[in-house]
Design a protein around this motif. Structure first.
Motif, PDB file in Angstrom:
ATOM      1  N   LEU A   1     -10.911  -3.932   6.776  1.00 21.13           N
ATOM      2  CA  LEU A   1     -10.486  -5.145   7.355  1.00 21.13           C
ATOM      3  C   LEU A   1     -10.635  -5.688   6.752  1.00 21.13           C
ATOM      4  N   VAL A   2      -9.505  -5.955   6.119  1.00 23.73           N
ATOM      5  CA  VAL A   2      -8.820  -7.181   4.764  1.00 23.73           C
ATOM      6  C   VAL A   2      -8.127  -7.901   5.477  1.00 23.73           C
TER       7      VAL A   2
ATOM      8  N   PHE B   1      -6.781   7.269  -3.352  1.00 27.17           N
ATOM      9  CA  PHE B   1      -7.803   6.533  -4.029  1.00 27.17           C
ATOM     10  C   PHE B   1      -8.258   5.621  -3.388  1.00 27.17           C
ATOM     11  N   ARG B   2      -8.918   5.492  -1.598  1.00 30.07           N
ATOM     12  CA  ARG B   2      -9.141   4.751  -1.088  1.00 30.07           C
ATOM     13  C   ARG B   2     -10.835   4.974  -0.676  1.00 30.07           C
ATOM     14  N   GLY B   3     -11.521   3.925  -1.334  1.00 31.73           N
ATOM     15  CA  GLY B   3     -12.969   4.268  -1.622  1.00 31.73           C
ATOM     16  C   GLY B   3     -13.015   3.893  -3.235  1.00 31.73           C
ATOM     17  N   LYS B   4     -12.204   3.654  -3.156  1.00 32.12           N
ATOM     18  CA  LYS B   4     -12.395   3.899  -5.256  1.00 32.12           C
ATOM     19  C   LYS B   4     -11.622   2.267  -5.491  1.00 32.12           C
ATOM     20  N   HIS B   5     -12.172   2.458  -7.135  1.00 30.33           N
ATOM     21  CA  HIS B   5     -12.207   1.481  -7.996  1.00 30.33           C
ATOM     22  C   HIS B   5     -10.609   1.853  -8.702  1.00 30.33           C
TER      23      HIS B   5
ATOM     24  N   PHE C   1       0.874  -1.337  -0.037  1.00 26.49           N
ATOM     25  CA  PHE C   1      -0.218   0.494  -0.056  1.00 26.49           C
ATOM     26  C   PHE C   1       0.990   1.168  -0.584  1.00 26.49           C
ATOM     27  N   PRO C   2       1.304   1.297  -0.901  1.00 31.34           N
ATOM     28  CA  PRO C   2       2.413   2.569  -1.378  1.00 31.34           C
ATOM     29  C   PRO C   2       1.756   4.093  -1.083  1.00 31.34           C
TER      30      PRO C   2
ATOM     31  N   ILE D   1      -9.445   0.256  -3.859  1.00 29.73           N
ATOM     32  CA  ILE D   1      -8.493   0.715  -2.453  1.00 29.73           C
ATOM     33  C   ILE D   1      -9.434   0.609  -1.422  1.00 29.73           C
ATOM     34  N   PRO D   2      -9.053   0.135  -0.916  1.00 30.87           N
ATOM     35  CA  PRO D   2     -10.256  -0.247   0.338  1.00 30.87           C
ATOM     36  C   PRO D   2     -10.212   1.133   1.292  1.00 30.87           C
TER      37      PRO D   2
END
Length: 66
Positions: free
Chosen positions: A64-65, A18-22, A11-12, A58-59
């Motif tokens: 939690l993944v 882009f969190r929460g995005k495709h 996760f650079p 990008i969660p």
């Protein structure tokens, strides 16, 4: 391919916005982003028809993944 996956898994910082995005990526470069995978794929395919795209989600930070 392994090095790209390893880079993505760390996760650079480049992916923080882009969190929460495709996203669609070519190599380590994000070439499209949006709220739906279909929208992102179509946008990236239009701009880069001959390139190999990688799609990802990008969660959000609190996700939690496992």
């Amino acid at each position: 391919m392994r090095s790209k996956l390893k880079w993505f898994a760390t996760f650079p910082k480049e992916l923080e916005d882009f969190r929460g995005k495709h996203i669609a990526m070519i190599g380590r470069k994000v070439v499209a982003s949006g709220d739906s995978a279909k929208e992102v794929f179509e946008k990236a395919r239009k701009d880069y028809p001959e390139k190999m795209l990688v799609l990802a989600f990008i969660p959000r930070k609190e996700a939690l993944v496992l």
